[in-house]
Write a protein that holds these residues in place. Structure first.
Motif, PDB file in Angstrom:
ATOM      1  N   GLY A 203       0.791  -1.223   0.000  1.00 49.36           N
ATOM      2  CA  GLY A 203       0.000   0.000   0.000  1.00 49.36           C
ATOM      3  C   GLY A 203       0.820   1.269   0.000  1.00 49.36           C
ATOM      4  O   GLY A 203       0.288   2.359   0.149  1.00 49.36           O
ATOM      5  N   THR A 204       2.130   1.145  -0.172  1.00 49.05           N
ATOM      6  CA  THR A 204       3.022   2.311  -0.247  1.00 49.05           C
ATOM      7  C   THR A 204       3.687   2.331  -1.618  1.00 49.05           C
ATOM      8  O   THR A 204       3.414   1.487  -2.479  1.00 49.05           O
ATOM      9  N   ALA A 205       4.622   3.245  -1.799  1.00 54.60           N
ATOM     10  CA  ALA A 205       5.349   3.307  -3.066  1.00 54.60           C
ATOM     11  C   ALA A 205       6.179   2.051  -3.305  1.00 54.60           C
ATOM     12  O   ALA A 205       6.525   1.746  -4.450  1.00 54.60           O
TER      13      ALA A 205
ATOM     14  N   SER B  99       5.108  -1.012  -3.044  1.00 58.07           N
ATOM     15  CA  SER B  99       4.267  -1.914  -3.836  1.00 58.07           C
ATOM     16  C   SER B  99       3.624  -1.223  -5.029  1.00 58.07           C
ATOM     17  O   SER B  99       3.425  -1.832  -6.078  1.00 58.07           O
ATOM     18  N   ASP B 100       3.291   0.053  -4.871  1.00 61.51           N
ATOM     19  CA  ASP B 100       2.565   0.763  -5.934  1.00 61.51           C
ATOM     20  C   ASP B 100       3.469   1.202  -7.077  1.00 61.51           C
ATOM     21  O   ASP B 100       2.994   1.519  -8.172  1.00 61.51           O
TER      22      ASP B 100
ATOM     23  N   PRO C  20       5.269  -1.317 -10.374  1.00 63.03           N
ATOM     24  CA  PRO C  20       4.361  -1.847  -9.351  1.00 63.03           C
ATOM     25  C   PRO C  20       4.651  -3.327  -9.089  1.00 63.03           C
ATOM     26  O   PRO C  20       5.128  -4.047  -9.970  1.00 63.03           O
ATOM     27  N   LYS C  21       4.347  -3.765  -7.873  1.00 61.59           N
ATOM     28  CA  LYS C  21       4.527  -5.166  -7.501  1.00 61.59           C
ATOM     29  C   LYS C  21       3.165  -5.807  -7.222  1.00 61.59           C
ATOM     30  O   LYS C  21       2.192  -5.125  -6.896  1.00 61.59           O
ATOM     31  N   GLU C  22       3.136  -7.103  -7.340  1.00 57.48           N
ATOM     32  CA  GLU C  22       1.891  -7.839  -7.125  1.00 57.48           C
ATOM     33  C   GLU C  22       1.453  -7.764  -5.665  1.00 57.48           C
ATOM     34  O   GLU C  22       2.263  -7.944  -4.749  1.00 57.48           O
ATOM     35  N   LEU C  23       0.169  -7.507  -5.449  1.00 57.72           N
ATOM     36  CA  LEU C  23      -0.432  -7.517  -4.118  1.00 57.72           C
ATOM     37  C   LEU C  23      -1.436  -8.662  -4.036  1.00 57.72           C
ATOM     38  O   LEU C  23      -2.137  -8.957  -5.005  1.00 57.72           O
TER      39      LEU C  23
ATOM     40  N   GLU D 296      -3.381  -6.950   2.915  1.00 54.31           N
ATOM     41  CA  GLU D 296      -2.676  -7.181   1.675  1.00 54.31           C
ATOM     42  C   GLU D 296      -1.179  -7.368   1.913  1.00 54.31           C
ATOM     43  O   GLU D 296      -0.583  -6.741   2.800  1.00 54.31           O
TER      44      GLU D 296
ATOM     45  N   VAL E  55       2.663  -7.838  -0.237  1.00 51.62           N
ATOM     46  CA  VAL E  55       3.337  -7.530  -1.495  1.00 51.62           C
ATOM     47  C   VAL E  55       4.326  -8.646  -1.839  1.00 51.62           C
ATOM     48  O   VAL E  55       4.994  -9.189  -0.951  1.00 51.62           O
TER      49      VAL E  55
END
Length: 264
Positions: A124-126, A128-129, A148-151, A162, A164
């Motif tokens: 939920g931060t940069a 992962s985003d 971005p990374k998979e959540l 969630e 990451v």
């Protein structure tokens, strides 16, 4: 199998330009400085370094950095290295900042054959985003950002949240520092120097260890071995002068209270 080498120069002789290196140490504790200096003397460049930080100005990985030998760093913080920060902001080096625990687990996962894992850290931060600056342009604008990374949601501890997906790290070489090693590559680390060293050793396809003391196989008891020799390929014993090159990153002192005779 005798894994000992006569010198650090001989141990790093086959490391080519562009190699990836997992390097042990935390701050100035447990840094394989003699191996790093042998690399510096060898002239190799374009290196990708994975380490908790990139040394300090003029010492450790900071020596390779100042010589322009490092092109990319995966680390958990920039720390006290002003040259590291300058090169990053000037667009001279690419930097992937990774949460410290995540970095440790990515190295461990690479060493034990786990390709990726899920963690709540950074979800939920940069992290992962995506969008974290990896490289700046000379004009100060952001040239390259993270993807971005998979959540994925998991209900692990009674409440869904969630996580990451983080990929393991496997490098061409691992460079580590230990207090004692034997000719089979078994290592024992000294207190805080244990930090990232076992993880860096596990992550390297070929791992080189510098040791303060080299002993014969069997001298280290099973309970005294912090890293088994299966993870170590080359062992270099340090001279007393090399072993004692241990600067202090920060010296903090405070005045002692005047003696009153009532202290316990």
């Amino acid at each position: 199998m005798d894994k000992s080498y006569q010198s650090a120069a001989a141990a790093v002789a086959d490391i080519p330009d562009g190699a990836s290196l997992a390097v042990g140490g935390f701050g100035l504790s447990g840094v394989p400085i003699t191996i790093i200096r042998a690399l510096l003397a060898s002239g190799v460049g374009g290196l990708e370094v994975v380490s908790n930080n990139c040394g300090v100005d003029g010492w450790g990985l900071g020596e390779l950095l100042a010589a322009g030998r490092i092109r990319r760093v995966i680390a958990s913080y920039i720390g006290e290295n002003r040259e590291f920060g300058r090169q990053y902001l000037a667009g001279e080096i690419e930097v992937e900042l990774t949460p410290q625990g995540t970095l440790a687990e990515r190295l461990r996962a690479g060493g034990v054959g786990i390709p990726a894992f899920y963690t709540a850290t950074g979800a939920g931060t940069a992290v992962s985003d995506g969008g974290m600056p990896l490289r700046y342009a000379p004009d100060g604008s952001v040239a390259i950002t993270s993807d971005p990374k998979e959540l994925r949601p998991f209900d692990v501890f009674g409440a869904p949240r969630e996580y990451v997906l983080e990929r393991a790290i496997r490098t061409d070489y691992g460079l580590v520092r230990a207090a004692v090693g034997d000719r089979h590559g078994n290592l024992r680390f000294e207190k805080a120097a244990r930090n990232f060293n076992p993880l860096a050793a596990m992550a390297g396809r070929i791992t080189i260890a510098e040791v303060d003391e080299l002993v014969e196989p069997g001298v280290l008891g099973p309970d005294d071995i912090h890293l088994p020799g299966i993870h170590v390929d080359r062992v270099v014993v340090l001279t007393p002068e090399q072993s004692s090159d241990l600067p202090i990153e920060k010296v903090t002192v405070r005045p002692r209270p005047a003696a009153t005779g009532t202290e316990r």
